[in-house]
Design a protein around this motif. Structure first.
Motif, PDB file in Angstrom:
ATOM      1  N   PHE A  57      45.242  -6.716   2.802  1.00  0.00           N
ATOM      2  CA  PHE A  57      44.582  -7.920   2.271  1.00  0.00           C
ATOM      3  C   PHE A  57      43.069  -7.699   2.147  1.00  0.00           C
ATOM      4  CE2 PHE A  57      42.917 -12.112   4.214  1.00  0.00           C
ATOM      5  CZ  PHE A  57      42.583 -12.652   2.979  1.00  0.00           C
ATOM      6  N   LEU A  58      42.434  -7.363   3.256  1.00  0.00           N
ATOM      7  CA  LEU A  58      40.993  -7.118   3.212  1.00  0.00           C
ATOM      8  C   LEU A  58      40.683  -5.795   2.532  1.00  0.00           C
ATOM      9  CD1 LEU A  58      38.057  -7.692   4.026  1.00  0.00           C
ATOM     10  CD2 LEU A  58      38.581  -6.814   6.322  1.00  0.00           C
ATOM     11  N   ASP A  80      46.481   4.609   3.685  1.00  0.00           N
ATOM     12  CA  ASP A  80      47.318   3.503   4.165  1.00  0.00           C
ATOM     13  C   ASP A  80      48.741   3.988   4.381  1.00  0.00           C
ATOM     14  OD1 ASP A  80      48.729   0.833   4.323  1.00  0.00           O
ATOM     15  OD2 ASP A  80      46.708   0.135   3.856  1.00  0.00           O
ATOM     16  N   GLY A 125      45.329  -1.492  10.630  1.00  0.00           N
ATOM     17  CA  GLY A 125      45.725  -2.067  11.902  1.00  0.00           C
ATOM     18  C   GLY A 125      46.956  -2.927  11.758  1.00  0.00           C
ATOM     19  N   VAL A 141      48.897   1.733  17.168  1.00  0.00           N
ATOM     20  CA  VAL A 141      48.224   1.687  15.859  1.00  0.00           C
ATOM     21  C   VAL A 141      46.748   1.288  16.025  1.00  0.00           C
ATOM     22  CG1 VAL A 141      48.185   0.548  13.596  1.00  0.00           C
ATOM     23  CG2 VAL A 141      50.384   1.161  14.650  1.00  0.00           C
ATOM     24  N   THR A 164      36.465  -2.490  11.506  1.00  0.00           N
ATOM     25  CA  THR A 164      36.788  -3.910  11.342  1.00  0.00           C
ATOM     26  C   THR A 164      37.408  -4.410  12.640  1.00  0.00           C
ATOM     27  OG1 THR A 164      37.369  -3.371   9.064  1.00  0.00           O
ATOM     28  CG2 THR A 164      37.861  -5.608   9.832  1.00  0.00           C
TER      29      THR A 164
HETATM   30  N1  LIG Z   1      43.296 -11.342   8.431  1.00  0.00           N
HETATM   31  C1  LIG Z   1      42.374 -11.827   9.256  1.00  0.00           C
HETATM   32  O1  LIG Z   1      42.151 -13.050   9.328  1.00  0.00           O
HETATM   33  C2  LIG Z   1      41.567 -10.892  10.104  1.00  0.00           C
HETATM   34  C3  LIG Z   1      41.753  -9.520  10.085  1.00  0.00           C
HETATM   35  N2  LIG Z   1      40.969  -8.713  10.885  1.00  0.00           N
HETATM   36  C4  LIG Z   1      41.120  -7.247  10.877  1.00  0.00           C
HETATM   37  O2  LIG Z   1      40.934  -6.788   9.560  1.00  0.00           O
HETATM   38  C5  LIG Z   1      41.708  -5.612   9.343  1.00  0.00           C
HETATM   39  C6  LIG Z   1      42.516  -5.778   8.074  1.00  0.00           C
HETATM   40  O3  LIG Z   1      43.357  -6.898   8.242  1.00  0.00           O
HETATM   41  P1  LIG Z   1      44.197  -7.529   7.047  1.00  0.00           P
HETATM   42  O4  LIG Z   1      43.751  -6.964   5.771  1.00  0.00           O
HETATM   43  O5  LIG Z   1      44.195  -8.980   7.247  1.00  0.00           O
HETATM   44  O6  LIG Z   1      45.654  -7.005   7.426  1.00  0.00           O
HETATM   45  P2  LIG Z   1      46.722  -6.290   6.517  1.00  0.00           P
HETATM   46  O7  LIG Z   1      47.958  -6.212   7.335  1.00  0.00           O
HETATM   47  O8  LIG Z   1      46.815  -6.951   5.198  1.00  0.00           O
HETATM   48  O9  LIG Z   1      46.093  -4.854   6.321  1.00  0.00           O
HETATM   49  C7  LIG Z   1      46.208  -3.843   7.265  1.00  0.00           C
HETATM   50  C8  LIG Z   1      46.543  -2.554   6.530  1.00  0.00           C
HETATM   51  O10 LIG Z   1      46.676  -1.526   7.502  1.00  0.00           O
HETATM   52  C9  LIG Z   1      47.792  -0.738   7.140  1.00  0.00           C
HETATM   53  N3  LIG Z   1      48.357  -0.105   8.305  1.00  0.00           N
HETATM   54  C10 LIG Z   1      49.067  -0.688   9.302  1.00  0.00           C
HETATM   55  N4  LIG Z   1      49.466   0.240  10.170  1.00  0.00           N
HETATM   56  C11 LIG Z   1      48.998   1.421   9.722  1.00  0.00           C
HETATM   57  C12 LIG Z   1      49.097   2.740  10.188  1.00  0.00           C
HETATM   58  N5  LIG Z   1      49.780   3.046  11.299  1.00  0.00           N
HETATM   59  N6  LIG Z   1      48.487   3.714   9.497  1.00  0.00           N
HETATM   60  C13 LIG Z   1      47.823   3.432   8.355  1.00  0.00           C
HETATM   61  N7  LIG Z   1      47.715   2.207   7.858  1.00  0.00           N
HETATM   62  C14 LIG Z   1      48.296   1.217   8.537  1.00  0.00           C
HETATM   63  C15 LIG Z   1      48.783  -1.724   6.532  1.00  0.00           C
HETATM   64  O11 LIG Z   1      49.734  -1.053   5.720  1.00  0.00           O
HETATM   65  C16 LIG Z   1      47.876  -2.647   5.778  1.00  0.00           C
HETATM   66  O12 LIG Z   1      47.718  -2.248   4.451  1.00  0.00           O
HETATM   67  C17 LIG Z   1      42.564  -5.419  10.593  1.00  0.00           C
HETATM   68  O13 LIG Z   1      41.993  -4.398  11.370  1.00  0.00           O
HETATM   69  C18 LIG Z   1      42.474  -6.760  11.305  1.00  0.00           C
HETATM   70  O14 LIG Z   1      42.586  -6.607  12.698  1.00  0.00           O
HETATM   71  C19 LIG Z   1      39.989  -9.233  11.670  1.00  0.00           C
HETATM   72  C20 LIG Z   1      39.776 -10.563  11.717  1.00  0.00           C
HETATM   73  C21 LIG Z   1      40.524 -11.510  10.938  1.00  0.00           C
END
Ligand SMILES: NC(=O)C1=CN([C@@H]2O[C@H](COP(=O)(O)OP(=O)(O)OC[C@H]3O[C@@H](n4cnc5c(N)ncnc54)[C@H](O)[C@@H]3O)[C@@H](O)[C@H]2O)C=CC1
Ligand SMILES: C[C@H](CCCC(C)(C)O)[C@H]1CC[C@H]2[C@@H]3[C@H](O)CC4=CC(=O)CC[C@]4(C)[C@H]3CC[C@]12C
Length: 403
Positions: A57-58, A80, A125, A141, A164
């Motif tokens: 997403f981000l 990813d 993550g 992870v 992040t």
């Molecule tokens: N969504 C939110 O409101 C918030 C998110 N965050 C942080 O922002 C970052 C991104 O979060 P989002 O984009 O919301 O989540 P998301 O789940 O959409 O993106 C995370 C990405 O990491 C990839 N991923 C997961 N496990 C993996 C692995 N073992 N190896 C390689 N890639 C892997 C996923 O395939 C995914 O594309 C995370 O670190 C999260 O902790 C921090 C604060 C708020």
């Protein structure tokens, strides 16, 4: 406030899984025009960026933002576990985009992706507060994956690392203490019990402690951590879930937490912009920024989680029933506990992971808002998107999701 261009289309992207011992194999994108790229031809394009979790997403917004706002970009590596189809439609202009399918828990895959990169933005993550993944997997992870990224930077001489993190590193804590308009220095009893905030706190510590470590070539590693509050915007899965739930309930949602509980929320485009800016400025301001944490913020209003979501769902025809919670608090606590029990009982048969559980309820019921200017003072961050623009874009996206 900037009015970012619409997402570019066209171009092609070569994707491929890396062989463990190989350096990054990459494909040159077709130079089909400049699209949204801000690249100034007079500037040398010399930098190689790696974005882990770049298909999330981000991550998608960060990738797009880098292509538009980092004129020195020569190559952008998107790492990813699951590569997204939109990568193939990127208009990267003269920038080489390398898609790398890999797992951050696999040190050799991370090493191969980091080799030769100047800057790493690490956001891969497991974002799980619903009990979908085990605590061991979340730890592997989020913590060990981060350790692998740091070690790879040290090994290959990559000097700049932006991590992040999350507001969850601070709170809300298990005692439900409010964090009201707090900043990076506000004292708060950070007590974590859930695997997700625990993992983010441990990973953030690793990143900050790595600041100053000597990397290959003898220079110091410079790191910083960005802590978004609840991110919203185009691609936000939970917003989509609420919208679908509202449609199923006859275009209604029912208020379950008091409107007085405030949540910090931040638009995804601004979080992406803050990452790009932090990555750019780390080099110039390493003494000031190295080892620092920054909350991600913008001009989104402070509201309860439900009232905030209604800013987007309301214009899409969903209304929030009740000026006060329609369910007594004790019943909600009971339902959350029941969901947790059901999840545990059903685990051998199926994955039961509803939005409501004791942890998400505690989060929704606890005020957590930030008010800070640290990022502005340290590296000149100003939100790129106004609240009106963030709202307009998010509404348009929600409308399109069911279209
Ligand atoms: N969504 C939110 O409101 C918030 C998110 N965050 C942080 O922002 C970052 C991104 O979060 P989002 O984009 O919301 O989540 P998301 O789940 O959409 O993106 C995370 C990405 O990491 C990839 N991923 C997961 N496990 C993996 C692995 N073992 N190896 C390689 N890639 C892997 C996923 O395939 C995914 O594309 C995370 O670190 C999260 O902790 C921090 C604060 C708020
Ligand atoms: C899902 C929660 C709201 C539903 C509550 C219910 C069922 C009673 O109506 C969300 C409330 C707060 C959210 C979290 C918050 O925005 C902070 C976050 C930071 C992150 O790093 C990851 C996401 C999240 C944990 C976010 C997740 C959804 C909520 C718990």
């Amino acid at each position: 406030m900037g009015q970012e261009e619409e997402q570019a289309e066209g171009g092609r992207c070569v994707t491929g899984r890396l062989a463990p011992s190989r350096q990054v194999s990459s494909g040159q994108l077709g130079h089909t025009g400049t699209g949204c790229s801000m690249a100034d031809p007079a500037q040398t394009q010399e930098l190689v960026y790696l974005v882990t979790g770049g298909c999330g997403f981000l991550g998608e917004h960060v990738v797009q933002m880098l292509l538009r706002r980092e004129p020195r970009l020569r190559e952008l590596r998107v790492f990813d576990l699951h590569l997204s189809p939109w990568l193939e439609k990127l208009d990267a202009g003269p920038v080489r985009v390398t898609a790398i399918q890999g797992d951050v828990t696999q040190a050799h895959e991370v090493e191969a992706a980091v080799a030769g990169a100047h800057v790493v933005i690490h956001m891969a993550g497991l974002v799980d507060v619903f009990g979908r993944a085990s605590s061991e997997t979340i730890h592997m992870v989020n913590v060990e994956g981060t350790r692998n990224v740091i070690e790879a930077c040290v090994r290959w001489g990559t000097r700049f690392l932006v991590y992040t993190s999350s507001m969850e590193v601070v709170g809300p804590n298990t005692k439900g203490h409010p964090f009201y308009r707090g900043n990076e220095d506000t004292p708060y009893e950070a007590v974590h019990a859930h695997p997700y905030p625990c993992s983010k706190a441990l990973a953030e510590r690793l990143v900050l402690e790595a600041n100053g470590r000597e990397v290959r070539g003898g220079l110091p590693l410079v790191t910083c951590a960005l802590r978004p509050t609840g991110i919203y915007g185009e691609g936000h899965q939970i917003m989509r879930d609420f919208y679908r739930q509202g449609l199923r309930l006859g275009s209604r949602l029912f208020r379950v937490v008091p409107a007085s509980v405030e949540h910090g929320r931040v638009y995804v485009g601004n979080v992406a912009w803050m990452h790009v800016l932090a990555a750019q400025e780390l080099e110039r301001r390493e003494g000031l920024m190295g080892g620092q944490v920054y909350f991600c913020y913008d001009s989104s209003p402070y509201k309860s989680y439900e009232d905030f979501n209604m800013e987007f769902l309301g214009p899409c025809g969903v209304r929030l029933v009740g000026t006060r919670p329609v369910v007594p608090s004790w019943l909600l606590v009971l339902l959350a506990a029941l969901n947790a029990l059901l999840q545990w009982l059903l685990r051998p048969l199926l994955l039961y992971a509803p939005l409501l559980n004791p942890y998400t309820l505690a989060m929704a019921k606890t005020t957590f808002t930030v008010s800070t200017t640290k990022a502005q003072q340290h590296f000149g961050y100003e939100p790129l998107f106004s609240w009106e623009e963030s709202r307009r874009r998010t509404i348009r996206w929600v409308q399109a999701t069911e279209g």
